[in-house]
Every structure is written in structure tokens, then in C-alpha cells.
Design an enzyme around this catalytic site. Structure first.
Site, PDB file in Angstrom:
ATOM      1  N   GLU A 117       0.818  -1.207   0.000  1.00 36.07           N
ATOM      2  CA  GLU A 117       0.000   0.000   0.000  1.00 36.07           C
ATOM      3  C   GLU A 117       0.859   1.268   0.000  1.00 36.07           C
ATOM      4  OE1 GLU A 117      -4.122  -1.164   2.178  1.00 36.07           O
ATOM      5  OE2 GLU A 117      -2.283  -1.675   3.255  1.00 36.07           O
ATOM      6  N   GLU A 137      -4.397  -9.520   3.050  1.00 37.48           N
ATOM      7  CA  GLU A 137      -5.254  -9.231   4.204  1.00 37.48           C
ATOM      8  C   GLU A 137      -6.469 -10.150   4.290  1.00 37.48           C
ATOM      9  OE1 GLU A 137      -3.147  -5.327   3.163  1.00 37.48           O
ATOM     10  OE2 GLU A 137      -4.067  -6.992   2.067  1.00 37.48           O
TER      11      GLU A 137
END
Length: 264
Positions: A117, A137
Site C-alpha cells: 500500500e 489481508e
């Protein structure tokens, strides 16, 4: 002062290293706060005009969030996890995305979860041929929380992003290049040299138009084109009458290098 981020300098370039190599540079709260503080210092220092962000050691840029710390926050309730984890991580990636000086992420190994990210948020990135990326995730029962559900689809397109977000599968640097996640892939031993070269090529230009371009792109990318054009005009107005603009125009017409251009 935290040692979770190590700062060094090469002339006008700040080099920041995420420094938890024994934890694959996992993003605990201390490291995120230290990185935000470093960005504040660098923004305020006119002698520093670009940043290279990389990881300590040869195994990872960052393997993502510090899961045990995050799990502890969840154990105290969703509101606590949102405050300590989600908002902190989103503040970091938003700061990187809108930073007024160029940030180049040098991906020297694993860039999983939050590490991916950060790479998505940065305006520029170069990957080692040993780099690996993933959005894992979903495997721990959550969606990405540092902006990954928003930035990856904008970079790669909805279908390609969803394949990665919903499976959690890892992928290599050439796939990252294809998806628009990195600008180039280089041999591992050439990573820092390539990152410094890119920074130096940017720093041949005056700081005012560089910042104006960064602001225009960061703020205009996700608004309607008419609003983006308004932002572009505002950034032009910020720099049009500055001394460096006049010097650049004069140098262009005189067929000479501008006076502000010096070896970096």
C-alpha cells in the site's frame, strides 16, 4: 528518538530505511509514527528535495502491518482498532501520496499488505528483481486498510485488482510493472543506484514546478476533468512568476542550462 526509521542523506536526497529487519520491516505503530515524523522534518527542510524510501536488510521492504500489535487493538474493540491502526495507516499513505517532494520507493524485497500500500501511494517506485508483492489481508479476515482497496483498482483496473485483493496471491516484479505499481524493475544490486539516478534526474529541475506537478496530479487524479483542470491552473499560477520560472524560460530561449541547475 525511534530507531525504527533510519535517515541518511546524499546531497539533496533523503534516504529513509524502514528498520525492523528481524520482523521483515513490519509496520508497527512506532515505525509508522517515526516515518510520519521524518516526512514532516524533510518537508520543512529546503535543502532536502527528494526522498528514497526502502527497507533495511535484503529480505523485505515491508511485509505489512505488525499483526500481533493490530490483533491487540482489535481485542479492545473496533473503535480502538480504527483509531490506532486504520486511521494511522491511512494517514501515512495519504501523506506519502500528497507529499510535495518526490518520493521514490525502492522495493528491495517483500512488499506485502501495508508495504504494498505504501508502494501504491508513492508517486514513483522501482523494484528489485527479487521483490515480491501481495495483498494478503483477506487471509487474516479483513480487507486492506491503508488504502489498498482504493489505490490498487485505480492503478491496475478493477478486475485485475480484485483478483489480487480477493485471492491474496503473491506476484513478482514484472507483474507489478505490468499493473502500473512500479516504474521499472532492475537487478537487485542496482536498486539504490537506479533510485538515486531517477531522483537526480528530477532534481535537475527547479523545485517549484516539481511540487506543482506533484500537487496537480495527487489532487486532480480522482476528480472530474473540469475540476482537475482548475487545479492545474491553480498550480500554474503558484509558480508562473517565481524567479526560477523566469530563469528557466530565459535559459530555454538562450539555449543554455538554467543557473539553478548544478550537479546533485
Amino acid at each position: 528518538m525511534s530507531n525504527t526509521v533510519i535517515e541518511s542523506r546524499q546531497d539533496a536526497i533523503a534516504i529513509l530505511r524502514l528498520n525492523r529487519p528481524e520482523k521483515l520491516n513490519a509496520l508497527n505503530y512506532e515505525l509508522v509514527d517515526a516515518l510520519l515524523s521524518a516526512l514532516d522534518r524533510i518537508e520543512a527542510d529546503p535543502a532536502l528535495r527528494a526522498i528514497i524510501l526502502t527497507g533495511a536488510g535484503d529480505r523485505a521492504f515491508s511485509a505489512g502491518a505488525d499483526i500481533p500489535e493490530f490483533a491487540g487493538s482489535i481485542s479492545h474493540g473496533v473503535d480502538t482498532a480504527l483509531r490506532l491502526f486504520v486511521r494511522r495507516g491511512q494517514a501515512l499513505t495519504s501523506r506519502i501520496e500528497t507529499f510535495p517532494k518526490p518520493i521514490i520507493v525502492a522495493v528491495n524485497g517483500l512488499a506485502y499488505g501495508g508495504g504494498c500500500e505504501i508502494t501504491e501511494a508513492a508517486g514513483l517506485s522501482i523494484a528489485s528483481d527479487r521483490a515480491r508483492f501481495a495483498k494478503p489481508e483477506v487471509a487474516i479476515g479483513i480487507p486492506p486498510t491503508f488504502g489498498g482497496t482504493q489505490r490498487l483498482p485505480r492503478l491496475a483496473g478493477r478486475k485485475r485488482a480484485l483478483e489480487l485483493l480477493l485471492t491474496g496471491m503473491d506476484f513478482g516484479p514484472e507483474r507489478a510493472l505490468e499493473l502500473g505499481l512500479v516504474n521499472q524493475v532492475v537487478p537487485h544490486d542496482d536498486l539504490m543506484a537506479a533510485s538515486l539516478d531517477l531522483a537526480r534526474r528530477i532534481l535537475e529541475h527547479a523545485p517549484e514546478p516539481v511540487s506543482a506537478i506533484l500537487r496537480a496530479v495527487a489532487h486532480g487524479l480522482n476528480v472530474p476533468i473540469a475540476e482537475g483542470l482548475r487545479i492545474e491552473g491553480e498550480q500554474f499560477a503558484r509558480v508562473a512568476e517565481t524567479p526560477n520560472t523566469w530563469e528557466a524560460l530565459s535559459a530555454w530561449m538562450d539555449r543554455r542550462p538554467p543557473s539553478y541547475r548544478s550537479p546533485i
